[in-house]
Design an enzyme around this catalytic site. Structure first.
Site, PDB file in Angstrom:
ATOM      1  N   ASP A 154       0.462  -8.590  -1.486  1.00 27.25           N
ATOM      2  CA  ASP A 154       0.777  -7.532  -2.443  1.00 27.25           C
ATOM      3  C   ASP A 154       1.608  -6.413  -1.812  1.00 27.25           C
ATOM      4  O   ASP A 154       2.047  -6.505  -0.661  1.00 27.25           O
ATOM      5  CB  ASP A 154      -0.531  -7.012  -3.048  1.00 27.25           C
ATOM      6  CG  ASP A 154      -0.434  -6.714  -4.534  1.00 27.25           C
ATOM      7  OD1 ASP A 154       0.651  -6.312  -4.989  1.00 27.25           O
ATOM      8  OD2 ASP A 154      -1.442  -6.884  -5.246  1.00 27.25           O
ATOM      9  N   ASP A 214       2.896  -6.200 -13.117  1.00 22.18           N
ATOM     10  CA  ASP A 214       1.814  -7.095 -13.538  1.00 22.18           C
ATOM     11  C   ASP A 214       1.879  -7.425 -15.024  1.00 22.18           C
ATOM     12  O   ASP A 214       2.140  -6.560 -15.870  1.00 22.18           O
ATOM     13  CB  ASP A 214       0.457  -6.450 -13.253  1.00 22.18           C
ATOM     14  CG  ASP A 214       0.127  -6.428 -11.775  1.00 22.18           C
ATOM     15  OD1 ASP A 214       0.935  -6.925 -10.971  1.00 22.18           O
ATOM     16  OD2 ASP A 214      -0.952  -5.904 -11.428  1.00 22.18           O
TER      17      ASP A 214
END
Length: 436
Positions: A154, A214
């Site tokens: 991430d 996202d």
């Protein structure tokens, strides 16, 4: 007369070029988009060993492992809040994973799966647990010791090491090098949110790269938390991004993905989480498949409805997604229709087959003819042939000579596999099919 040494040199050059083409990814992995399951969309931080293993069991029992869903990826919130004070290593939360990560990985391997791990290229993960920035090698070694086959990496708490492609590249390359040094094949999946034009540099250090913020379980609802509408956006990529928001970005990046580079990651699938209609989930899965995104389930597979399973089990679309040596379908045109747009995609497959899709983002149904000259704009000679077009959702077959009639539901998609039709005699095609 050609010498033997010359022939040997020629043969060696041929082998080098051949295998460079076949094994073109940076680490030999990811020759096709990855498939599997990830915990985040459904469970977020509420994970433990039983949730991971129960979903794996359900995937196997439902026959999804046999279809290619092989990676079980555990996302954020698995670790303790501090590293081991003596060794500096990451440690699993013992309340969630009382048997340890290595034991769980072995159970997954014994079931026939590959195991995926999560960390962040920052001081902390997105949920505030220890990240891997400046700890790349010790964490890579830990993951390898645990039997990890896949790392989702991430972008949170990156200490300002972003904003310029080279800076982001160097930050992510450190983990790439560390993974390779372990000697264990580990699929490297960047979750860099599409910042710093990752599609231009991710292919030299990773197997896939996220191209947006996202995903959220909605078809087209706009949300200020996902401010970017295009790939040129320099704002925060955010989250709560709709399916159509992500498609609009990915549709311009087809040339950036392929077997010899890696894959544009449109984020995990939302099918089965309840926020969209059956037609919208079909569109979601279809577009992820033909754009060759990773197909990563993000739901509770143990409670998946028969209709949701029908969507994610579409063997024809999976075969297109997994067709080695072919690239994502390309956006041919985008036209205003009603309150939204309609879009035409086409792409070459193996054996000179083609995938063709018409996406209708509008709130009203669409009926229109699509000319072969539009479909084959990159190979106009194909427009001179007859084609058998198989609808990949209802298996209806049409013979197409000039144009194909599309009948697309609101928020829906119609997708065909085109195969060149070879007439055996002058009457053959008229007996077998109606022309369109």
């Amino acid at each position: 007369m050609i010498s033997i040494s010359f022939l040997n040199c020629f043969f060696l050059v041929f082998l080098f070029l051949f295998f460079s083409d076949v094994h073109g990814s940076y680490n030999g992995l990811g020759l096709k988009p990855q498939m599997g399951w990830n915990s985040w969309n459904k469970y977020a931080c509420d994970i433990d060993e039983s949730i991971i293993l129960n979903n794996a069991k359900a995937i196997k029992e439902e026959g999804l492992l046999d279809l290619g869903y092989e990676y079980i990826v555990m996302d954020d919130c698995w670790s303790k809040h501090e590293r081991n004070a003596t060794t500096g290593r990451l440690e699993a939360n013992p309340d969630k994973f009382p048997n340890g990560i290595g034991s769980m990985a072995k159970k997954l391997h014994d079931m026939g799966f590959k195991f995926g791990m999560y960390s962040s290229a920052g001081k902390y993960t997105c949920a505030g647990f220890p990240g891997s920035l400046n700890h790349e090698q010790i964490d890579a070694d830990t993951f390898a010791d645990w039997g990890v086959d896949y790392l989702k990496y991430d972008n949170c708490f990156n200490e300002g090491k972003s904003g310029v492609p080279l800076i982001s590249y160097e930050r992510y390359k450190r983990m790439s090098d560390a993974l390779n040094k372990t000697g264990r094949p580990i699929f490297y999946s960047l979750c860099q949110w599409g910042e710093d034009f990752v599609w231009n540099w991710g292919n030299t250090i990773a197997n896939s790269w996220r191209i947006s913020g996202d995903i959220f379980d909605t078809f087209s609802r706009k949300d200020v938390r996902c401010p970017c509408e295009t790939i040129e956006c320099f704002a925060l990529q955010g989250d709560h991004c709709s399916v159509m928001n992500i498609i609009s970005k990915a549709s311009f990046l087809s040339s950036k993905a392929g077997m010899n580079s890696g894959w544009n990651d449109l984020d995990s699938l939302e099918v089965g989480n309840g926020g969209m209609s059956f037609e919208e989930y079909k569109t979601h899965f279809t577009m992820w498949a033909i754009l060759k995104s990773p197909l990563i389930l993000g739901n509770d597979v143990s409670s998946m409805s028969p209709m949701d399973k029908l969507i994610v089990s579409n063997k024809e679309l999976i075969s297109i997604n997994q067709d080695i040596g072919t690239n994502p379908a390309a956006l041919i045109w985008k036209k205003k229709y009603g309150d939204e747009y309609i879009e035409l995609f086409s792409g070459r497959l193996s054996n000179n087959d083609w995938v063709v899709a018409v996406l209708n983002a509008a709130s009203e149904p669409l009926k229109m003819g699509i000319h072969l000259s539009d479909i084959f704009v990159d190979a106009l000679g194909n427009a001179e042939h007859d084609w058998l077009a198989t609808d990949l959702w209802n298996n209806n077959v049409k013979l197409v000579s000039d144009r194909i009639r599309a009948n697309v539901a609101s928020h829906g998609v119609q997708v065909w596999r085109f195969q060149q039709y070879k007439v055996k005699n002058t009457n053959d095609k008229f007996f077998s099919f109606n022309k369109h």
